[in-house]
Design a protein around this motif. Structure first.
Motif, mmCIF file in Angstrom:
data_model
loop_
_atom_site.group_PDB
_atom_site.id
_atom_site.type_symbol
_atom_site.label_atom_id
_atom_site.label_comp_id
_atom_site.label_asym_id
_atom_site.label_seq_id
_atom_site.Cartn_x
_atom_site.Cartn_y
_atom_site.Cartn_z
ATOM 1 N N VAL A 186 2.278 -0.459 11.338
ATOM 2 C CA VAL A 186 3.002 0.746 10.935
ATOM 3 C C VAL A 186 4.291 0.332 10.243
ATOM 4 O O VAL A 186 5.108 -0.376 10.812
ATOM 5 C CB VAL A 186 3.320 1.641 12.149
ATOM 6 C CG1 VAL A 186 4.144 2.852 11.705
ATOM 7 C CG2 VAL A 186 2.040 2.096 12.839
ATOM 8 N N TYR A 187 4.434 0.756 9.003
ATOM 9 C CA TYR A 187 5.644 0.491 8.229
ATOM 10 C C TYR A 187 6.224 1.820 7.770
ATOM 11 O O TYR A 187 5.478 2.731 7.403
ATOM 12 C CB TYR A 187 5.334 -0.373 7.004
ATOM 13 C CG TYR A 187 5.048 -1.824 7.315
ATOM 14 C CD1 TYR A 187 6.022 -2.800 7.150
ATOM 15 C CD2 TYR A 187 3.795 -2.220 7.766
ATOM 16 C CE1 TYR A 187 5.760 -4.136 7.428
ATOM 17 C CE2 TYR A 187 3.525 -3.550 8.066
ATOM 18 C CZ TYR A 187 4.513 -4.503 7.882
ATOM 19 O OH TYR A 187 4.248 -5.807 8.175
ATOM 20 N N PRO A 188 7.537 1.955 7.786
ATOM 21 C CA PRO A 188 8.146 3.216 7.354
ATOM 22 C C PRO A 188 7.932 3.469 5.874
ATOM 23 O O PRO A 188 7.756 2.540 5.083
ATOM 24 C CB PRO A 188 9.641 3.008 7.670
ATOM 25 C CG PRO A 188 9.830 1.519 7.670
ATOM 26 C CD PRO A 188 8.544 0.958 8.197
ATOM 27 N N GLY A 189 7.927 4.745 5.512
ATOM 28 C CA GLY A 189 7.849 5.121 4.106
ATOM 29 C C GLY A 189 6.454 5.151 3.534
ATOM 30 O O GLY A 189 6.291 5.275 2.312
ATOM 31 N N LYS A 190 5.444 5.058 4.384
ATOM 32 C CA LYS A 190 4.062 5.081 3.899
ATOM 33 C C LYS A 190 3.326 6.301 4.449
ATOM 34 O O LYS A 190 3.662 6.815 5.502
ATOM 35 C CB LYS A 190 3.325 3.806 4.311
ATOM 36 C CG LYS A 190 3.969 2.561 3.742
ATOM 37 C CD LYS A 190 3.090 1.351 3.904
ATOM 38 C CE LYS A 190 3.786 0.144 3.310
ATOM 39 N NZ LYS A 190 4.088 0.334 1.873
ATOM 40 N N ARG A 191 2.333 6.706 3.711
ATOM 41 C CA ARG A 191 1.486 7.794 4.182
ATOM 42 C C ARG A 191 0.369 7.206 5.030
ATOM 43 O O ARG A 191 -0.348 6.297 4.596
ATOM 44 C CB ARG A 191 0.904 8.553 2.995
ATOM 45 C CG ARG A 191 -0.157 9.578 3.380
ATOM 46 C CD ARG A 191 -0.695 10.293 2.161
ATOM 47 N NE ARG A 191 -1.858 11.087 2.471
ATOM 48 C CZ ARG A 191 -2.515 11.833 1.584
ATOM 49 N NH1 ARG A 191 -2.087 11.877 0.324
ATOM 50 N NH2 ARG A 191 -3.584 12.525 1.939
ATOM 51 N N TYR A 192 0.241 7.702 6.251
ATOM 52 C CA TYR A 192 -0.797 7.219 7.153
ATOM 53 C C TYR A 192 -1.766 8.346 7.490
ATOM 54 O O TYR A 192 -1.364 9.497 7.666
ATOM 55 C CB TYR A 192 -0.179 6.698 8.461
ATOM 56 C CG TYR A 192 0.442 5.334 8.357
ATOM 57 C CD1 TYR A 192 -0.279 4.183 8.657
ATOM 58 C CD2 TYR A 192 1.759 5.184 7.943
ATOM 59 C CE1 TYR A 192 0.295 2.929 8.551
ATOM 60 C CE2 TYR A 192 2.342 3.938 7.833
ATOM 61 C CZ TYR A 192 1.602 2.806 8.147
ATOM 62 O OH TYR A 192 2.168 1.570 8.027
ATOM 63 N N GLU A 193 -3.039 7.985 7.566
ATOM 64 C CA GLU A 193 -4.065 8.895 8.069
ATOM 65 C C GLU A 193 -4.954 8.114 9.023
ATOM 66 O O GLU A 193 -5.302 6.962 8.748
ATOM 67 C CB GLU A 193 -4.925 9.463 6.931
ATOM 68 C CG GLU A 193 -4.236 10.456 6.028
ATOM 69 C CD GLU A 193 -5.213 11.100 5.050
ATOM 70 O OE1 GLU A 193 -6.440 11.071 5.339
ATOM 71 O OE2 GLU A 193 -4.765 11.606 4.017
ATOM 72 N N ASP A 194 -5.323 8.745 10.134
ATOM 73 C CA ASP A 194 -6.267 8.126 11.055
ATOM 74 C C ASP A 194 -7.576 8.895 10.979
ATOM 75 O O ASP A 194 -7.620 10.085 11.279
ATOM 76 C CB ASP A 194 -5.726 8.128 12.486
ATOM 77 C CG ASP A 194 -6.673 7.409 13.440
ATOM 78 O OD1 ASP A 194 -6.975 6.231 13.183
ATOM 79 O OD2 ASP A 194 -7.113 8.029 14.430
ATOM 80 N N ALA A 222 0.827 -1.208 0.000
ATOM 81 C CA ALA A 222 0.000 0.000 0.000
ATOM 82 C C ALA A 222 0.862 1.258 0.000
ATOM 83 O O ALA A 222 1.923 1.305 0.621
ATOM 84 C CB ALA A 222 -0.922 0.002 1.208
ATOM 85 N N ASP A 223 0.392 2.271 -0.706
ATOM 86 C CA ASP A 223 1.037 3.585 -0.685
ATOM 87 C C ASP A 223 0.460 4.460 0.419
ATOM 88 O O ASP A 223 1.164 5.255 1.030
ATOM 89 C CB ASP A 223 0.843 4.281 -2.034
ATOM 90 C CG ASP A 223 1.447 3.492 -3.182
ATOM 91 O OD1 ASP A 223 2.671 3.289 -3.180
ATOM 92 O OD2 ASP A 223 0.673 3.061 -4.072
ATOM 93 N N VAL A 224 -0.842 4.300 0.656
ATOM 94 C CA VAL A 224 -1.542 5.071 1.683
ATOM 95 C C VAL A 224 -2.319 4.102 2.567
ATOM 96 O O VAL A 224 -3.002 3.207 2.065
ATOM 97 C CB VAL A 224 -2.525 6.086 1.054
ATOM 98 C CG1 VAL A 224 -3.215 6.902 2.139
ATOM 99 C CG2 VAL A 224 -1.806 6.993 0.070
ATOM 100 N N VAL A 225 -2.190 4.274 3.889
ATOM 101 C CA VAL A 225 -2.910 3.434 4.838
ATOM 102 C C VAL A 225 -3.828 4.326 5.665
ATOM 103 O O VAL A 225 -3.368 5.236 6.352
ATOM 104 C CB VAL A 225 -1.946 2.660 5.767
ATOM 105 C CG1 VAL A 225 -2.734 1.805 6.758
ATOM 106 C CG2 VAL A 225 -0.993 1.786 4.953
#
Length: 216
Positions: free
Chosen positions: A171-179, A157-160
């Protein structure tokens, strides 16, 4: 399917269904993955659904569908990407919020992006009120099914987007996260789910704008 992956608790019909599923997946992923990888993904997928007590006759079909998604994710991780962004929606049960978000994203993005969903403690079925509220918007999510997430799916995934799964969300580094803080539709009526649905649509549209993906 090799003898290595025979399951002693499977009926003859279930074994046949898994043999057939393995052949279909092998044809689909020819040149990308070998038989051992395909069978391993198929059977580990089967075991994950079997633990949750789903209807036995449907388990091979669910396992095949989930294994296919996992294999596509693994292919992307290994560099076989078509360039489209991938968004992953995660919640607790993968029965309401994340399924509605997935439905809106797939409907609005069409084939310009990919989206998957999963749950930390995935449920046995989709929330009927979520299905009904989405049907009011002309989006059918009745054919979806709650599922877990796996390492290759998150890595691809690119965005989680997380929705209430807290520390259980990967949580993986290098990804865009939004809650996204959203009320849980579990146990609510269709009337009570509508405002949640509408807020999810608003956020999905904003996400598409951020990703420069025109909404259909």
């Amino acid at each position: 399917m090799s003898q290595t992956y025979r399951h002693p608790d499977l009926s003859i019909d279930q074994q046949h269904a898994l043999f057939t599923a393995a052949r279909r997946l092998a044809e689909e992923f020819t040149g990308t993955f070998g038989t051992e990888t395909i069978e391993r993904f198929l059977h580990t997928s089967y075991d994950q659904f079997a633990i949750h007590g789903k209807i036995p006759n449907y388990l091979p079909l669910l396992a095949e569908r989930f294994a296919r998604q996992r294999l596509h994710a693994l292919a992307r991780v290994e560099g076989h990407s078509d360039g489209r962004p991938v968004v992953l929606f995660l919640c607790v049960h993968n029965a309401g919020r994340s399924q509605m978000a997935l439905g809106f994203f797939q409907h609005l993005a069409a084939d310009r992006a990919l989206a998957w969903s999963g749950g930390s403690e995935f449920a046995g079925e989709i929330n009927p009120a979520a299905v009904a509220s989405m049907a009011e918007r002309g989006i059918d999510i009745a054919g979806e099914f709650p599922k877990p997430w796996t390492e290759e799916i998150v890595r691809a995934a690119d965005v989680v987007i997380t929705m209430g799964c807290g520390d259980a969300c990967p949580v993986y580094p290098g990804k865009r996260y939004e809650d996204w803080e959203l009320d849980d539709p579990a146990g609510r009526s269709v009337e009570d789910v509508r405002p949640i649905r509408d807020e999810i649509e608003r956020r999905v549209r904003r996400l598409l704008d951020d990703l420069d993906i025109p909404a259909a």
